[in-house]
Design a protein around this motif. Structure first.
Motif, PDB file in Angstrom:
ATOM      1  N   SER A 145       0.881   0.447   0.606  1.00 36.72           N
ATOM      2  CA  SER A 145       0.083   1.587   0.134  1.00 36.72           C
ATOM      3  C   SER A 145      -1.365   1.159  -0.086  1.00 36.72           C
ATOM      4  N   TYR A 146      -1.591  -0.108  -0.486  1.00 43.27           N
ATOM      5  CA  TYR A 146      -2.975  -0.578  -0.612  1.00 43.27           C
ATOM      6  C   TYR A 146      -3.679  -0.453   0.737  1.00 43.27           C
ATOM      7  N   VAL A 147      -2.982  -0.873   1.799  1.00 43.21           N
ATOM      8  CA  VAL A 147      -3.610  -0.835   3.130  1.00 43.21           C
ATOM      9  C   VAL A 147      -3.865   0.611   3.544  1.00 43.21           C
ATOM     10  N   LEU A 148      -2.859   1.487   3.335  1.00 43.66           N
ATOM     11  CA  LEU A 148      -3.014   2.872   3.786  1.00 43.66           C
ATOM     12  C   LEU A 148      -4.098   3.590   2.987  1.00 43.66           C
ATOM     13  N   ILE A 149      -4.219   3.271   1.701  1.00 42.05           N
ATOM     14  CA  ILE A 149      -5.162   4.008   0.859  1.00 42.05           C
ATOM     15  C   ILE A 149      -6.590   3.588   1.179  1.00 42.05           C
ATOM     16  N   VAL A 150      -6.775   2.382   1.699  1.00 41.74           N
ATOM     17  CA  VAL A 150      -8.129   1.899   1.984  1.00 41.74           C
ATOM     18  C   VAL A 150      -8.452   2.026   3.477  1.00 41.74           C
ATOM     19  N   ASN A 151      -7.444   2.301   4.285  1.00 41.24           N
ATOM     20  CA  ASN A 151      -7.616   2.389   5.734  1.00 41.24           C
ATOM     21  C   ASN A 151      -8.647   3.465   6.074  1.00 41.24           C
ATOM     22  N   GLY A 152      -9.667   3.064   6.811  1.00 38.34           N
ATOM     23  CA  GLY A 152     -10.768   3.981   7.092  1.00 38.34           C
ATOM     24  C   GLY A 152     -12.044   3.479   6.443  1.00 38.34           C
ATOM     25  N   GLY A 153     -11.889   2.834   5.265  1.00 39.70           N
ATOM     26  CA  GLY A 153     -12.978   2.099   4.644  1.00 39.70           C
ATOM     27  C   GLY A 153     -14.206   2.905   4.266  1.00 39.70           C
ATOM     28  N   THR A 154     -14.049   4.180   3.830  1.00 38.48           N
ATOM     29  CA  THR A 154     -15.216   4.872   3.315  1.00 38.48           C
ATOM     30  C   THR A 154     -15.531   4.309   1.932  1.00 38.48           C
ATOM     31  N   ASN A 155     -16.770   4.499   1.489  1.00 36.03           N
ATOM     32  CA  ASN A 155     -17.179   3.951   0.191  1.00 36.03           C
ATOM     33  C   ASN A 155     -16.271   4.438  -0.918  1.00 36.03           C
ATOM     34  N   TYR A 156     -15.986   5.759  -0.882  1.00 36.09           N
ATOM     35  CA  TYR A 156     -15.153   6.334  -1.929  1.00 36.09           C
ATOM     36  C   TYR A 156     -13.789   5.666  -1.956  1.00 36.09           C
ATOM     37  N   GLN A 157     -13.205   5.505  -0.768  1.00 36.02           N
ATOM     38  CA  GLN A 157     -11.875   4.886  -0.694  1.00 36.02           C
ATOM     39  C   GLN A 157     -11.896   3.478  -1.261  1.00 36.02           C
ATOM     40  N   LEU A 158     -12.927   2.702  -0.902  1.00 39.61           N
ATOM     41  CA  LEU A 158     -12.988   1.318  -1.367  1.00 39.61           C
ATOM     42  C   LEU A 158     -13.073   1.265  -2.885  1.00 39.61           C
ATOM     43  N   ARG A 159     -13.899   2.138  -3.465  1.00 37.42           N
ATOM     44  CA  ARG A 159     -14.093   2.097  -4.909  1.00 37.42           C
ATOM     45  C   ARG A 159     -12.793   2.477  -5.629  1.00 37.42           C
ATOM     46  N   GLU A 160     -12.189   3.592  -5.201  1.00 35.36           N
ATOM     47  CA  GLU A 160     -11.028   4.082  -5.929  1.00 35.36           C
ATOM     48  C   GLU A 160      -9.794   3.233  -5.672  1.00 35.36           C
ATOM     49  N   SER A 161      -9.676   2.696  -4.444  1.00 36.54           N
ATOM     50  CA  SER A 161      -8.478   1.902  -4.175  1.00 36.54           C
ATOM     51  C   SER A 161      -8.524   0.599  -4.957  1.00 36.54           C
ATOM     52  N   PHE A 162      -9.730   0.139  -5.299  1.00 33.35           N
ATOM     53  CA  PHE A 162      -9.820  -1.066  -6.124  1.00 33.35           C
ATOM     54  C   PHE A 162      -9.146  -0.826  -7.474  1.00 33.35           C
ATOM     55  N   LYS A 163      -9.445   0.346  -8.067  1.00 33.66           N
ATOM     56  CA  LYS A 163      -8.802   0.674  -9.344  1.00 33.66           C
ATOM     57  C   LYS A 163      -7.291   0.796  -9.172  1.00 33.66           C
ATOM     58  N   TYR A 164      -6.897   1.409  -8.068  1.00 34.76           N
ATOM     59  CA  TYR A 164      -5.471   1.574  -7.781  1.00 34.76           C
ATOM     60  C   TYR A 164      -4.777   0.221  -7.701  1.00 34.76           C
ATOM     61  N   VAL A 165      -5.437  -0.726  -7.014  1.00 35.90           N
ATOM     62  CA  VAL A 165      -4.847  -2.062  -6.884  1.00 35.90           C
ATOM     63  C   VAL A 165      -4.737  -2.712  -8.251  1.00 35.90           C
ATOM     64  N   VAL A 166      -5.804  -2.610  -9.067  1.00 35.98           N
ATOM     65  CA  VAL A 166      -5.806  -3.299 -10.360  1.00 35.98           C
ATOM     66  C   VAL A 166      -4.694  -2.754 -11.266  1.00 35.98           C
ATOM     67  N   ILE A 167      -4.599  -1.420 -11.357  1.00 36.38           N
ATOM     68  CA  ILE A 167      -3.592  -0.867 -12.278  1.00 36.38           C
ATOM     69  C   ILE A 167      -2.187  -1.243 -11.817  1.00 36.38           C
ATOM     70  N   ASN A 168      -1.985  -1.263 -10.512  1.00 35.91           N
ATOM     71  CA  ASN A 168      -0.656  -1.616 -10.023  1.00 35.91           C
ATOM     72  C   ASN A 168      -0.349  -3.088 -10.194  1.00 35.91           C
TER      73      ASN A 168
END
Lengths: 497, 140
Positions: A145-168
């Motif tokens: 899910s980390y890969v899928l959520i960041v796949n595409g690499g827009t700025n928004y995705q990178l910022r929010e997926s970082f939080k997603y990774v940390v909480i998980n």
């Protein structure tokens, strides 16, 4: 012993691996992925059929021929197979939607392999009968899910997926802590063995602590109050096919784990643990729906509704009667299907208008009537209007709440249902009703139809789930009966002959 | 990266020692400390050492394999051993072993778990090098 149990786990993994070789060939990837998704669905139904007609209605597989409690077992009871069916349905339809919407650039960066690795993790988490193995499958699911959520690499995705990774990561660390605790206390990690040992253990206080650690972990992954804050933002970024799969399926794996552990293992002190769960359920649905009411963005409203509806599922567990659990199981089935459909509608409207903000949309009903009315049906189902599936599942939950004299939660859930209706109507009024604000000539009728094709089965399913409520509710009662009585699970794993 | 003759000379020697030791670890892993994971890490560290001392361009010319493919091959090997059990009618991932006489080595225990471990070895080498090189390429 039946090797059938490993197939829903190993088939997506095998195909995901093969797809790595064809990462550059988008059309071949689609063909292989599509065939596999259909196969997986057939397999899930076949497995459910076999389990249903099994004398104990539970099948197990001792991996590597090591007998439990020493080796890892896979356990397929009715609850697990139902979840595998749901994950295969949603997995297949979101994949078909992805065929229409995923750009070649994203597909090149291993979108399809990780899509299947995600399904591996989800199915594995449903089928495993070992607590540590559950952790491993959670990680398989989360890493994909980390890969899928960041796949595409827009700025928004990178910022929010970082939080997603940390909480998980934090939640996973606590998962390990909980595993260490429970291993220190009982000396086993096999769920059936744990259930047996917890029953005879006298240190209730320690067990309460362990139960709350696990509730924290699964609560963070399943977006329970107060650990839901990561969800709305991180589900907003990725393409619709991915957020539909996440919104429909991923949080429900956490909920599945809560229901599994708190009906099988931590039943020693239900007055304490299940009352906490009930309180969390009320708070989760209330704050989730408040978030949804305050939002004005299609995808964000839907994300907040995931949170509020997770509350209903946990409410069933908190009340802890057969009727309540049956309602919760029915609710999970209803929610996975409807929520995936709604996210796909958000994706389709985004494709047509290029917008997700409700302020800028409008009048889509005139140019895309089918899309509008299908959305209306799913939205009404989510809000719990009869005769759609949302009504019957909520009805069972509220009925059981009244029977057990838990009036506070009943009032909260009714209020939340009303607010859900309000915010669904808000989407319908702003996006589909009224004057057209964005010219939609770019997307012709044929393309819209293509986008709708994967969603229509989901809408049909929610209508069918509602209209055939009687047999489906009987089935849910059967499932609830089985998970309310852990001795069946324990006997099938430990005392098989 | 010009005056690193000593590093390059030492690397030429040590790389073979490290690679040989990584294979020893892989084979020893069944009963003694070691295994595919740690062996794979060691092999990856040897190759990273090569990249460090000779530079990306030169080594990429020698190692033309694509690391994602290496990961996939490793995964397929590991999963394939699981299916041996299925074909025979035992549970998935069942292990089989027997003793074989091999000239010069004597009687050796060969297990299907070794194939699984070789798969792990490939996956670890692939993942470690793929991630390190991706970060390195970002910098360049």
């Amino acid at each position: 012993m039946s090797n059938l149990l490993i197939l829903p786990i190993i088939l997506p993994m095998l195909v995901g691996t093969i797809l790595i070789f064809f990462a550059k060939n988008h059309s071949l990837q689609r063909v292989i992925a599509g065939i596999t998704a259909v196969l997986l669905l057939i397999l899930a139904f076949y497995l459910a059929h076999e389990v249903y007609y099994h004398p104990q209605q539970t099948m197990i597989l001792e991996l590597g021929n090591w007998s439990p409690p020493f080796g890892i077992v896979l356990v397929a009871d009715m609850f697990a197979t139902l979840m595998v069916i749901l994950s295969s349905i949603v997995g297949m339809l979101c994949l078909f939607f992805a065929f229409k919407t995923i750009e070649t650039e994203r597909a090149k960066h291993y979108f399809y392999p990780f899509y299947f690795f995600l399904l591996t993790g989800v199915n594995g988490a449903f089928l495993t009968g070992d607590l540590f193995n559950l952790f491993v499958f959670f990680e398989v699911m989360l890493l994909s899910s980390y890969v899928l959520i960041v796949n595409g690499g827009t700025n928004y995705q990178l910022r929010e997926s970082f939080k997603y990774v940390v909480i998980n990561m934090i939640a996973s660390a606590f998962f390990l802590v909980g595993l260490a605790y429970i291993y220190a206390v009982t000396g086993t990690l096999n769920m059936a063995d744990l259930a047996e040992k917890v029953g005879v253990l006298e240190q209730q206080g320690v067990l309460n602590v362990i139960a709350i650690v696990f509730l924290f972990v699964f609560g963070a992954k399943g977006a329970l109050f107060p650990l839901y804050f990561w969800l709305p933002n991180s589900y907003y970024g990725p393409p619709a096919a991915v957020s539909a799969l996440f919104g429909g399926l991923l949080t429900k794996v956490g909920i599945y784990a809560i229901i599994r552990t708190f009906t099988l293992i931590f039943t020693h002190n239900t007055g304490f643990t299940h009352d906490i769960i009930l309180a969390l359920a009320g708070l989760t649905m209330f704050f989730g729906v408040l978030g949804a009411v305050s939002q004005f963005d299609f995808k964000r409203i839907l994300s907040y509704h995931i949170i509020s509806q997770v509350g209903y599922m946990v409410m069933g567990l908190g009340i802890y009667t057969q009727l309540a659990l049956a309602g919760a199981i029915y609710y999970i089935a209803h929610h996975i299907i409807v929520k995936a459909a709604l996210f796909l509608f958000a994706g389709a409207t985004e494709k047509i208008t290029g917008e997700t903000s409700l302020y800028k949309m409008g009048g889509l009903l005139r140019s895309h009537p089918l899309l509008g009315w299908l959305f209306f049906i799913s939205a009404m189902s989510l809000a719990g209007i009869p005769p759609l599936s949302g009504f019957f599942s909520k009805f069972a939950l509220i009925l059981s709440g009244i029977q057990e004299e838990r009036y506070v939660i009943v009032v909260v859930s009714l209020l939340v249902g009303l607010l859900t209706l309000f915010s669904m109507m808000k989407i319908f009024m702003y996006a589909f009703w009224g004057e057209q604000k964005i010219p939609t000539e770019k997307v012709d009728k044929k393309e819209t139809m293509g986008l709708l094709k994967p969603i229509i089965p989901l809408v049909i399913l929610t209508i069918a789930l509602g209209l055939s409520a009687e047999p489906i509710f009987q089935f849910s009662l059967g499932v609830a009966d089985q998970i309310m009585d852990p001795s069946n699970y324990i006997d099938s794993v430990l005392n098989q002959d | 990266m010009k005056n690193n003759v000593s590093l390059q000379t030492v690397t030429r020697l040590t790389v073979f020692i490290v690679l040989a030791f990584s294979i020893y670890l892989l084979l020893a892993g069944h009963h003694a400390p070691g295994g595919g994971f740690i062996g794979g890490l060691m092999a990856a560290s040897a190759i990273v050492l090569l990249y460090l001392s000779f530079g990306m361009k030169k080594i990429s010319k020698v190692f033309t394999i694509s690391y994602p493919y290496l990961i996939a091959v490793g995964l397929l090997l590991a999963m394939g051993t699981g299916f041996i059990g299925v074909l025979v009618g035992d549970p998935f991932l069942t292990q089989y072993y027997d003793y074989f006489y091999i000239p010069f080595l004597g009687t050796v225990e060969l297990t299907t778990a070794l194939i699984f471990d070789i798969g792990v070895y490939f996956v670890v080498v692939g993942v470690a090098l793929f991630s390190i090189l991706t970060i390195a390429e970002d910098d360049a």
